[in-house]
Design a protein around this motif. Structure first.
Motif: not given
Length: 162
Positions: A36-59
């Motif tokens: 329920g968000l725009s693409e830009a808002a999702v991108r910002q939230r994902v980056q915030r979650l990564i920066d906060a150490g909540v998650m990593q995106i890995v293979a």
């Protein structure tokens, strides 16, 4: 793991995390309508979650497919400062997971090896030679029955839901 204040996630953060756990390569354009968000808002939230150490995106690789057919959990009894031993053991290439514990073992480590001979060499020539390691007990994996990285995001604490 850090011992700082927990990050409070809202329902949208949790839905984003769930989307990425299903497919870490899912485009923001596909996630946006699902959360329920725009693409830009999702991108910002994902980056915030990564920066906060909540998650990593890995293979995540399958060791067996890569020729590493022997996996094991090894319990270590240690003398002296367990943190120093943990740091030394964590430096070994074959060691994938190190956790300090309370109980029968001071530390549990997960290892991947090419075969039993490689595992034996790892135990005798590397792990048991780490200063402070007293004893080891090896639990060889016969089959992994369940392995998941989809722990989800913890619900908001009661005080944050008000």
């Amino acid at each position: 793991m850090n011992s700082h204040e927990p990050v409070v996630l809202d329902d949208i953060d949790r839905r984003i995390i769930e989307q990425l756990q299903k497919d870490g390569r899912k485009p923001y354009t596909h996630m946006a309508p699902a959360v329920g968000l725009s693409e830009a808002a999702v991108r910002q939230r994902v980056q915030r979650l990564i920066d906060a150490g909540v998650m990593q995106i890995v293979a995540v690789t399958d060791p067996g497919v890569l020729g590493l057919s022997r996996q094991a959990m090894i319990g270590l009894k240690v003398e002296g400062d367990t943190r120093h031993v943990a740091e030394a053991v964590a430096e070994l290439d074959e060691v994938e997971y190190v956790v300090l514990t309370a109980g029968a073992f001071d530390m549990l480590i997960e290892v991947v090896a090419q075969d039993d001979e490689h595992l034996l060499d790892l135990l005798n020539e590397k792990i048991r030679k780490v200063e402070g390691v007293q004893t080891t007990e090896t639990f060889i994996y016969l089959r992994i029955h369940k392995q998941t990285y989809q722990w989800g995001a913890a619900p908001a604490p009661p005080q944050a839901r008000k």
